[in-house]
Design an enzyme around this catalytic site. Structure first.
Site, short mmCIF file in Angstrom:
data_model
loop_
_atom_site.label_atom_id
_atom_site.label_comp_id
_atom_site.label_asym_id
_atom_site.label_seq_id
_atom_site.Cartn_x
_atom_site.Cartn_y
_atom_site.Cartn_z
CD GLU A 48 110.84 76.12 53.65
OE1 GLU A 48 111.12 75.98 52.47
OE2 GLU A 48 111.05 77.19 54.26
CG HIS B 264 105.87 77.75 47.03
ND1 HIS B 264 105.74 76.87 48.08
CD2 HIS B 264 106.70 78.73 47.46
CE1 HIS B 264 106.46 77.31 49.11
NE2 HIS B 264 107.04 78.44 48.76
CG ASP B 265 110.01 77.00 47.53
OD1 ASP B 265 109.76 78.08 46.98
OD2 ASP B 265 110.06 76.86 48.77
CG ASP C 124 109.48 81.00 54.59
OD1 ASP C 124 109.31 80.20 53.68
OD2 ASP C 124 110.32 81.94 54.53
CG ASP D 72 103.88 80.42 54.06
OD1 ASP D 72 104.86 80.48 54.81
OD2 ASP D 72 103.86 79.76 53.00
C1 GLC Z 1 111.00 79.29 51.74
C2 GLC Z 1 109.86 79.48 50.78
C3 GLC Z 1 110.38 80.10 49.53
C4 GLC Z 1 110.98 81.44 49.87
C5 GLC Z 1 112.04 81.31 50.96
C6 GLC Z 1 112.39 82.65 51.54
O1 GLC Z 1 111.93 78.37 51.29
O2 GLC Z 1 109.21 78.26 50.55
O3 GLC Z 1 109.40 80.23 48.55
O4 GLC Z 1 111.55 82.00 48.73
O5 GLC Z 1 111.59 80.52 52.02
O6 GLC Z 1 111.31 83.18 52.25
#
Ligand code: GLC
Ligand code: CA
Length: 565
Positions: free
Chosen positions: A253, A325-326, A199, A103
């Site tokens: 993402e 995980h979100d 991310d 990540d």
């Molecule tokens: C992304 C991650 C999340 C995190 C956010 C800030 O959305 O998937 O878990 O809290 O970024 O880094």
């Protein structure tokens, strides 16, 4: 090293398994999942048919946002092990034929990162411009914790944090910061990792001057000034060049990414990513479940999935996921408690055969479910706490807590349920977080031994998918779009078609097949009702239609089918 640009195409036929390591497996008896635990479970991951692993952040972090606040990019969190142990995991995964991606979190660091500690000292140190400092804040809201600005008396200025206060945003306009990012990429690529999940990558370039947001919702109203920002593709191009040297895969993402903006990242001159994670289908029960939970609507899910299938078709490659995980657990959102097994399987078949690369989040393969903790104080996720304190303040405590039950990221982060022993076999110490109390019914060991379990269903689907190019490269068509209970689609190539039919109804329902399929000779490849249907059987699709059992999933193969529009 340099294996050439096209060598990364492996991702198209890959199946990813996502590991949120803190809750995966504890190998050194301290109640926290770690890389020793992962090492011992690699054969299990392989046994699913997975060919790649994505690790959520493994780096040292004060854990304000569980690893997404990084204090050292080139090391491993002591809770998880060390670089040597990581290397062991990496080498063993490679020996087993699995790739590994890390990540990459470069929109922000931890406020305990040495760069920030220096930067906040004043305007005249080498790290002064690593972050976004202003004398006066603008009106932006953070996504996690009130206003997006925090005052630092030491420096006499405010810094920007789009997420938590402990996650200051990096200033990507500073070429030195971009050089740091390239160093991080090289550090992990030289070690042998195969790529990155990046991310909130669409947030890293902010509009010059950081103008005030407009509109009614401060978060959305300000997003226009940092989502897909002015220099985003320029900066990502620099990073892509480094990844190109290694043939490393890049998966972005991008919260709230539309298919249209995703295509800019995925194709043409501005291509910097191999895949993007879409968020549209997460709206099937309303994305903002924190303050407005709506019942699940299959039509919304189908529409979003088809939209991305169609818009990216032949232009770019989709990433496919139902959980990460979100998000809270998908069986609790789109499935059923009564038909836990059946619905866990239907959800799997609904997305594993789409065109793209599937991602499976730890525990999804056994249908883990949401937890319901008794008080907000028992939750640990910063966004759950923030949402509790921000929304529905005029509602009673029970309602407010219920919103957290349906929306909390903590539900995805309870310890993995390995068996029915104490702590679900996750640890023999005191687990760092609550184990879901249904672990005696829902666990890996039990499902290993059951034909037709969700776990074995995942294995079957993945095996089928990996054994047939039509399921990887074939065209996608959706049928019966207006049917509120059934998701039906095909994957076709030449004369071959796979027909996927998934019911999301909690009772048996009649299903009349579209005309083109009536009388077509098929073979039943996959079923989640092995007691009622004969796997492998030749089935001539009836003109009168089918009765679909609750949450029934069927995968049929027709060898002489021609798609008619
Ligand atoms: C992304 C991650 C999340 C995190 C956010 C800030 O959305 O998937 O878990 O809290 O970024 O880094
Ligand atoms: Ca441990």
């Amino acid at each position: 090293m340099s294996s050439g640009i096209d060598s990364r195409e492996w991702y198209k036929s890959a199946v990813f398994y996502q590991i949120w390591v803190r809750s995966f497996a504890d190998g050194n008896h301290d109640g926290i999942g770690d890389l020793y635990g992962v090492y011992d479970k690699l054969e299990y991951i392989k046994s699913l048919g997975a060919t790649a692993i994505w690790f959520n952040p493994l780096y040292p972090s004060p854990n304000a946002d569980f690893g997404y606040d990084i204090s050292d990019y080139c090391n491993i969190h002591p809770d998880f092990g060390d670089l040597e142990q990581f290397k062991k995991v990496l080498d063993k995964a490679h020996e087993l034929g699995m790739k590994v991606i890390m990540d990459l979190v470069i929109n922000h660091t931890s406020d305990e990162h040495p760069w920030f500690i220096e930067s906040k000292k004043g305007k005249d140190n080498p790290y002064s411009d690593y972050y976004l400092w202003r004398d006066e804040p603008n009106n932006w809201d953070s996504l996690f914790e009130g206003e997006a600005w925090e005052y630092v008396p030491e420096r006499g200025q405010y810094y920007l944090h789009l997420f938590a206060k402990k996650q200051p945003d990096l200033n990507m306009d500073n070429p030195k910061v971009r050089e740091e990012v390239k160093k991080i990429l090289r550090f992990w690529l030289d070690m042998g990792v195969d790529g990155f999940r990046e991310d909130v990558i669409n947030f890293i370039s902010k509009r010059e001057g950081l103008p005030n947001g407009i509109g009614f919702l401060p978060v959305i109203g300000s997003m226009m000034h940092y989502k897909d920002g002015p220099h985003i593709h320029e900066y990502l191009k620099e990073f892509r060049e480094v990844c190109d040297e290694y043939g490393a895969v890049q998966i972005g993402e991008g919260p709230m990414t539309t298919a249209r903006s995703a295509l800019k990242y995925l194709s043409g001159d501005t291509k910097s990513m191999d895949m993007m994670f879409s968020f549209d289908h997460m709206m099937a029960d309303c994305l903002f479940t924190e303050y407005m939970h709506r019942p699940f609507k299959l039509i919304k899910l189908k529409k979003a999935l088809s939209k991305w299938q169609d818009k990216l078709n032949d232009k770019a490659w989709n990433s496919l996921y139902m959980e990460n995980h979100d998000h809270p657990r998908v069986v609790s959102r789109y499935g059923s408690r009564k038909f836990h097994r059946e619905s866990g399987c239907a959800i799997a078949a609904a997305y594993l055969f789409l065109k793209g690369t599937p991602f499976i989040y730890q525990g999804q393969e056994i249908g883990m479910t949401n937890i319901k903790l008794r008080s907000i104080d028992h939750y640990v996720d910063i966004s759950s706490k923030n949402n509790y304190n921000k929304y529905n303040l005029n509602k009673d405590e029970a309602t407010r807590l219920k919103r957290i039950h349906v929306s909390s990221r903590d539900s995805a982060r309870t310890p993995m349920q390995w068996d029915d022993s104490e702590n679900a076999g996750f640890t023999d110490a005191k687990p760092w977080f609550y184990v879901n109390n249904n672990y005696k019914e829902i666990n890996v060991k039990k499902q290993e031994g059951e034909d037709g379990s969700i776990l074995n269903f995942y294995r079957e689907c993945i095996k089928l998918r990996q054994s047939n190019e039509t399921l990887i490269f074939g065209d996608y068509y959706e049928y019966e779009k207006a049917n509120p209970y059934v998701y039906m689609y095909t994957r076709t190539y030449g004369n071959e078609a796979f027909i996927i039919i998934c019911s999301f109804a909690g009772e048996s329902i009649p299903f009349i097949l579209p005309k083109a399929f009536r009388g077509v000779r098929t073979r039943l490849m996959i079923t989640n009702y092995a007691d009622k249907r004969n796997k492998g059987e030749i089935l001539t699709l009836p003109h009168s239609g089918l009765i679909l059992y609750p949450y029934e999933a069927l995968v049929l193969r027709a060898k002489t089918y021609t798609h008619k529009v």
